[in-house]
Motif scaffolding. Sequence first.
Motif, PDB file in Angstrom:
ATOM      1  N   LEU A 267      76.143  41.682  30.562  1.00  0.00           N
ATOM      2  CA  LEU A 267      76.166  43.138  30.598  1.00  0.00           C
ATOM      3  C   LEU A 267      76.137  43.679  29.179  1.00  0.00           C
ATOM      4  CD1 LEU A 267      79.205  43.575  33.014  1.00  0.00           C
ATOM      5  CD2 LEU A 267      76.870  44.180  33.609  1.00  0.00           C
ATOM      6  N   GLU A 269      77.789  46.220  28.429  1.00  0.00           N
ATOM      7  CA  GLU A 269      79.193  46.625  28.234  1.00  0.00           C
ATOM      8  C   GLU A 269      80.084  45.474  27.801  1.00  0.00           C
ATOM      9  OE1 GLU A 269      77.417  49.431  31.344  1.00  0.00           O
ATOM     10  OE2 GLU A 269      77.278  47.303  30.820  1.00  0.00           O
ATOM     11  N   THR A 335      82.527  46.757  37.130  1.00  0.00           N
ATOM     12  CA  THR A 335      81.075  46.919  37.016  1.00  0.00           C
ATOM     13  C   THR A 335      80.497  47.526  38.295  1.00  0.00           C
ATOM     14  OG1 THR A 335      80.389  44.812  37.982  1.00  0.00           O
ATOM     15  CG2 THR A 335      81.117  44.764  35.685  1.00  0.00           C
ATOM     16  N   ASP A 337      78.224  45.838  39.906  1.00  0.00           N
ATOM     17  CA  ASP A 337      77.608  44.665  40.539  1.00  0.00           C
ATOM     18  C   ASP A 337      78.554  44.022  41.549  1.00  0.00           C
ATOM     19  OD1 ASP A 337      75.227  44.777  38.958  1.00  0.00           O
ATOM     20  OD2 ASP A 337      76.374  43.967  37.285  1.00  0.00           O
TER      21      ASP A 337
END
Length: 454
Positions: A267, A269, A335, A337
């Motif tokens: 990611l 992030e 997240t 996801d």
Amino acid sequence: MIRDLEWKDSGVGLAEQLERLEAHLLAQGLVPGTVVAAADPDSLLKLLLLLLLPRLGCPFLPLDPALPAAHRDRLLELANASFLVGGDSGKRVRLRPLAGRASGPSPVPYDPSDPGFAPSRRVQLLISTSGSQGSPRLVALTGGNLRAAAAAANRLLAFGAGDRWLLCLPLHHVAGVSVVLRAWLAGAGVVLQAPFSPGALLRRLERRDVTHLSLVPTQLHRLLQHEPGFRPPPELRVVLLGGAPADPALVQRALALGWPLCPSYGLTEAASQVATLFPPPARWSAGLAGRPLPHLEVALAGDGRIRIRGESVAPWVLEAEAAHALADGAGWFTTGDLGTLDGEGRLTVLGRADEVIISGGEKIHPAVLEAELARCPGIDEVAVVGLEDETWGSRVVACYRGAWPEARVARWAGERLRGAFRPRAFHRVARLPRNALGKLLRGELRRRLQASAR
């Protein structure tokens, strides 16, 4: 520092290039604390700026040169960028002041002895990611985030001073940036190949001095398509595969040819890698990303979304509405996801939570259905989306690229898929919309289908 840098098949005097670039920028008025952006297609220039600007105390915003001007300007405004760098990596570098932006002192005290990317809370890199409805969004990464991620990856992948990483990913994505930082931290070499060329990459591997490589699935597909029987030399020990979901058949074909694939999940992030399947597996199942890297913890929220906590998680993101912290009070970033964790602590990524299709009351993960459809002999690549439907709530529609006509694919699917999991329509297309890293632009695909139905 990077041991050696190769660009366009020639060595680059890195120290000399950095010294010359620094002199150019300082002579044009650059001072510590100002945000500097670069939207130039020159990959070497972006690499030099990535190494130089943190040392000068200036956050760096690398931008996709293909961005529409209006979107680029919104990102520049969001970052409060003072300068836009243009030109090339030679003497013609230009530092263009942005109208209405005044340069000033850094909000964090500037230490000229800081070599850059040292453990620090100072923001050193701003990376653009997709916000809701395509709105501008920037992830703010600190020196501490970047160093922690690079150090953990180097330890896991045994990347050291004697190694060389071939970089063919764009430097406005965190996956490309991280290759440079890993080499900088390890004192290793970098072969910069941009834009990506399958033939040039394969010929470069034949020189037998590249040990590590990062690819997205689209690039892997093009390599195998360009030279189907190519077997990489044994000196190539690791090929990180990430950036987008991969077709299990593609991965298995590459593994059988000796490509040392290590599927991963990362990611922006988290400054790139979160989990990696290392060493390379003999067989692979869709979405399996392996165990988390040692500097991160991974858990699942009640709704199945993946949560991460650790040193490389960015402190905040900048959006049009406001800047806000990524993590909660306990340090967890949730997240978008969905995933599962098995008994060995290995993470499997199921797809985006906001992409789950609810059809006839059934929850359908696009990545799971796409993996099934990819087994069809007449399909080369496929994507499914949900479109509004009075009866089903959402109806599943599949778009694919391949040799078979739509009716034949529909018959194949009808013999193997049942109920809500059987797509209600199939559309054969010349190509699926993807970004520079090969990630499917599912929202764009949905918009195209909706527009064609009107």
